[in-house]
Design a protein around this motif. Structure first.
Motif, mmCIF file in Angstrom:
data_model
loop_
_atom_site.group_PDB
_atom_site.id
_atom_site.type_symbol
_atom_site.label_atom_id
_atom_site.label_comp_id
_atom_site.label_asym_id
_atom_site.label_seq_id
_atom_site.Cartn_x
_atom_site.Cartn_y
_atom_site.Cartn_z
ATOM 1 N N UNK A 1 0.661 -1.201 0.139
ATOM 2 C CA UNK A 1 -0.233 0.124 -0.105
ATOM 3 C C UNK A 1 0.997 1.232 0.128
ATOM 4 N N UNK A 2 0.460 2.199 -0.892
ATOM 5 C CA UNK A 2 1.145 3.462 -0.947
ATOM 6 C C UNK A 2 0.223 4.444 -0.765
ATOM 7 N N UNK A 3 0.060 5.093 0.265
ATOM 8 C CA UNK A 3 -1.133 6.220 0.422
ATOM 9 C C UNK A 3 -2.391 5.371 0.320
ATOM 10 N N UNK A 4 -3.129 5.956 -0.619
ATOM 11 C CA UNK A 4 -4.478 5.164 -1.004
ATOM 12 C C UNK A 4 -4.465 4.021 -1.931
ATOM 13 N N UNK A 5 -3.133 3.838 -2.461
ATOM 14 C CA UNK A 5 -2.915 3.150 -3.511
ATOM 15 C C UNK A 5 -2.432 1.606 -3.271
ATOM 16 N N UNK B 1 -3.040 -4.257 -15.949
ATOM 17 C CA UNK B 1 -2.328 -5.327 -16.725
ATOM 18 C C UNK B 1 -3.598 -5.766 -17.762
ATOM 19 N N UNK B 2 -4.814 -6.242 -17.023
ATOM 20 C CA UNK B 2 -5.914 -6.808 -17.763
ATOM 21 C C UNK B 2 -6.489 -5.755 -18.493
ATOM 22 N N UNK B 3 -6.609 -4.329 -17.852
ATOM 23 C CA UNK B 3 -7.377 -3.375 -19.043
ATOM 24 C C UNK B 3 -6.622 -3.236 -20.196
ATOM 25 N N UNK B 4 -5.019 -3.087 -19.972
ATOM 26 C CA UNK B 4 -4.330 -2.964 -21.234
ATOM 27 C C UNK B 4 -4.389 -3.806 -22.290
ATOM 28 N N UNK B 5 -4.480 -5.266 -21.789
ATOM 29 C CA UNK B 5 -4.714 -6.266 -22.636
ATOM 30 C C UNK B 5 -5.944 -6.270 -23.216
ATOM 31 N N UNK B 6 -6.980 -5.821 -22.539
ATOM 32 C CA UNK B 6 -8.325 -5.817 -23.002
ATOM 33 C C UNK B 6 -8.226 -4.799 -24.235
ATOM 34 N N UNK B 7 -8.018 -3.705 -23.955
ATOM 35 C CA UNK B 7 -7.818 -2.546 -24.849
ATOM 36 C C UNK B 7 -7.011 -2.771 -26.307
ATOM 37 N N UNK B 8 -6.092 -3.607 -25.981
ATOM 38 C CA UNK B 8 -4.995 -3.794 -27.016
ATOM 39 C C UNK B 8 -5.770 -5.045 -27.988
ATOM 40 N N UNK C 1 -2.808 -4.852 -6.529
ATOM 41 C CA UNK C 1 -4.221 -4.945 -7.077
ATOM 42 C C UNK C 1 -4.000 -3.889 -8.355
ATOM 43 N N UNK C 2 -3.617 -2.684 -8.252
ATOM 44 C CA UNK C 2 -3.767 -1.826 -9.296
ATOM 45 C C UNK C 2 -2.932 -2.302 -10.480
#
Length: 67
Positions: free
Chosen positions: A2-6, A16-23, A10-11
């Motif tokens: 965890x870094x602050x709120x991040x 990674x899933x979102x990038x592969x989906x977009x590609x 998980x991020x």
């Protein structure tokens, strides 16, 4: 981790899933629609620059920079 709120782990996985989906989506669209004009390499580079700037603005406390 965890870094602050991040939650970094998980991020990373979600991104990674979102990038592969977009590609894959972009590839599918351009393969099945020959009249659709895909971005050039130079346009993709510019899109990447803008995306990096947006991420840096979203997390200013991290001091993100790219060369």
């Amino acid at each position: 981790m965890q870094i602050g709120e991040l939650n970094v782990i998980e991020a990373i996985i979600e991104l990674e899933v979102r990038v592969r989906t977009l590609e894959r989506s972009l590839g599918f669209i351009t393969e099945h629609n020959p009249d659709v004009k895909a971005p050039s390499r130079e346009q993709l580079k510019q899109i990447s620059v803008i995306a990096r700037e947006e991420v840096a603005q979203r997390y200013p406390s991290l001091g993100l920079t790219w060369e």
